[in-house]
Design a protein around this motif. Sequence first.
Motif, PDB file in Angstrom:
ATOM      1  N   TYR A 125      -2.665  -8.600  20.140  1.00  0.00           N
ATOM      2  CA  TYR A 125      -3.226  -9.842  20.665  1.00  0.00           C
ATOM      3  C   TYR A 125      -2.416 -10.033  21.743  1.00  0.00           C
ATOM      4  O   TYR A 125      -1.256 -10.030  22.050  1.00  0.00           O
ATOM      5  CB  TYR A 125      -2.927 -10.932  19.691  1.00  0.00           C
TER       6      TYR A 125
ATOM      7  N   GLU B 129     -11.956 -13.940   8.467  1.00  0.00           N
ATOM      8  CA  GLU B 129     -10.993 -12.843   7.867  1.00  0.00           C
ATOM      9  C   GLU B 129     -11.503 -12.213   6.859  1.00  0.00           C
ATOM     10  O   GLU B 129     -11.935 -12.894   5.846  1.00  0.00           O
ATOM     11  CB  GLU B 129      -9.641 -13.641   7.670  1.00  0.00           C
ATOM     12  N   LYS B 130     -11.590 -11.038   6.853  1.00  0.00           N
ATOM     13  CA  LYS B 130     -11.749 -10.064   5.860  1.00  0.00           C
ATOM     14  C   LYS B 130     -13.242 -10.326   5.153  1.00  0.00           C
ATOM     15  O   LYS B 130     -13.082 -10.593   3.907  1.00  0.00           O
ATOM     16  CB  LYS B 130     -10.869  -9.736   4.866  1.00  0.00           C
TER      17      LYS B 130
ATOM     18  N   ARG C 229       0.883  -1.388  -0.139  1.00  0.00           N
ATOM     19  CA  ARG C 229      -0.055   0.134  -0.236  1.00  0.00           C
ATOM     20  C   ARG C 229       0.969   1.143  -0.013  1.00  0.00           C
ATOM     21  O   ARG C 229       0.384   2.369  -0.350  1.00  0.00           O
ATOM     22  CB  ARG C 229      -0.862   0.010   1.144  1.00  0.00           C
TER      23      ARG C 229
ATOM     24  N   GLY D 255     -10.170  -8.918  10.264  1.00  0.00           N
ATOM     25  CA  GLY D 255     -10.647 -10.096  10.734  1.00  0.00           C
ATOM     26  C   GLY D 255     -11.927  -9.402  11.830  1.00  0.00           C
ATOM     27  O   GLY D 255     -11.707  -8.432  12.742  1.00  0.00           O
TER      28      GLY D 255
ATOM     29  N   GLY E 292      -4.704  -4.515  15.368  1.00  0.00           N
ATOM     30  CA  GLY E 292      -3.349  -5.132  15.774  1.00  0.00           C
ATOM     31  C   GLY E 292      -2.837  -5.375  17.157  1.00  0.00           C
ATOM     32  O   GLY E 292      -1.587  -5.074  17.308  1.00  0.00           O
TER      33      GLY E 292
ATOM     34  N   ILE F  22     -10.936  -6.718  14.437  1.00  0.00           N
ATOM     35  CA  ILE F  22      -9.734  -7.040  15.253  1.00  0.00           C
ATOM     36  C   ILE F  22      -8.586  -6.108  14.843  1.00  0.00           C
ATOM     37  O   ILE F  22      -8.467  -5.695  13.612  1.00  0.00           O
ATOM     38  CB  ILE F  22      -9.061  -8.600  14.877  1.00  0.00           C
TER      39      ILE F  22
HETATM   40  C1  G1P Z   1      -4.252  -8.138   9.745  1.00  0.00           C
HETATM   41  C2  G1P Z   1      -5.247  -9.494  10.210  1.00  0.00           C
HETATM   42  C3  G1P Z   1      -6.557  -8.861  10.437  1.00  0.00           C
HETATM   43  C4  G1P Z   1      -6.670  -7.718  11.405  1.00  0.00           C
HETATM   44  C5  G1P Z   1      -5.648  -6.509  10.929  1.00  0.00           C
HETATM   45  C6  G1P Z   1      -5.608  -5.569  12.039  1.00  0.00           C
HETATM   46  O1  G1P Z   1      -4.587  -7.801   8.535  1.00  0.00           O
HETATM   47  O2  G1P Z   1      -4.985 -10.372   9.372  1.00  0.00           O
HETATM   48  O3  G1P Z   1      -7.328  -9.805  10.908  1.00  0.00           O
HETATM   49  O4  G1P Z   1      -8.055  -7.241  11.505  1.00  0.00           O
HETATM   50  O5  G1P Z   1      -4.161  -7.122  10.644  1.00  0.00           O
HETATM   51  O6  G1P Z   1      -4.855  -4.364  11.493  1.00  0.00           O
HETATM   52  P1  G1P Z   1      -3.745  -6.692   7.532  1.00  0.00           P
HETATM   53  O7  G1P Z   1      -3.923  -5.525   7.901  1.00  0.00           O
HETATM   54  O8  G1P Z   1      -2.303  -7.366   7.875  1.00  0.00           O
HETATM   55  O9  G1P Z   1      -4.158  -7.087   6.309  1.00  0.00           O
END
Ligand code: G1P
Length: 296
Positions: A207, A190-191, A18, A171, A205, A203
């Motif tokens: 955990y 997920e998404k 991105r 997520g 980042g 969710i």
């Molecule tokens: C990841 C996880 C996703 C979470 C997100 C939070 O996605 O896979 O479940 O909601 O981080 O930032 P990414 O942003 O790496 O695509």
Amino acid sequence: MDKKIKKAIFPAGGLGTRFLPATKASPKEMLPIVDKPMIQYAIEEAIGCNIEEFIIITGKYKRAIEDHFDSAYELEENLRKSDKKKLLEEITRLNHIKLAYIRQRAALGLGHAILCAKPFVKDEPFAVLLSDDVIDTEETLLKDMIRLYGKYGCPVVALEEVPISEVNKYGIIKGTAAGDSVYKISDLIEKPSKEKAPSNLAIIGRYILTSEIFAILEKLPPGKGGEIQLTDALKALLKKQAIYGYLFKGKRYDAGDKLGYLKATVNFALKNTEISDSFARYLLDITMTLKHKKQH
Ligand code: G1P
């Protein structure tokens, strides 16, 4: 069971698409927010929660992260000689922390990145911080999650309510309220598309996980986007263990996204004592100009 969280994992092996072309040959995690790279904010957040060991999952073109947290002898000498005490303090402040780097050989997803840390984490509970989710420095999100882990002894994920139009970026969980800002999770996806999303609780980042996740990740087939997804592993873990969500109501910036990154930059610039006054004046100026342009 020892409930103290001493270790934290910082996945930083992603491709940063991105932010291309900026991230073609340099890590997204090193993009500065004002004067500090994104990943340093996450490391400092973990230090504030008494985390003692920091495991960074790196990948191709990510060596600048290791250099950043290494001591810089020449630069330090230079600053010492020219009596630049404040800068010297700033660049040596983290020299003592215990860091380990693990190289993720291919960007196979967040779940795969976490699995790479297995030999370092062993059977301890641990925190995961995604550095492109930047949490405002005054917030106590991770501390609150660690406290919750202490109470339940089960994994805890950070949640945020997002507009339904954005559920496909995260997520998403299904859960029932289990206390003030606490949800007991019954499903995760997920998404999802907005039609398939079980809620708008996303969710974010941060955990707190337990080592049971590794055995699941080892056997997990690729999920969304052909990647090993942490969300899928958590869904499988639900069969064996309760998982809680902690609803965060404070300020978070999705700094992995251009607009979120700019918002984080503005916010942190307004807190920076060196520039906040003149930057605020500048923002007022351009806001007036924009308003004026819109009216004509
Ligand atoms: C990841 C996880 C996703 C979470 C997100 C939070 O996605 O896979 O479940 O909601 O981080 O930032 P990414 O942003 O790496 O695509």
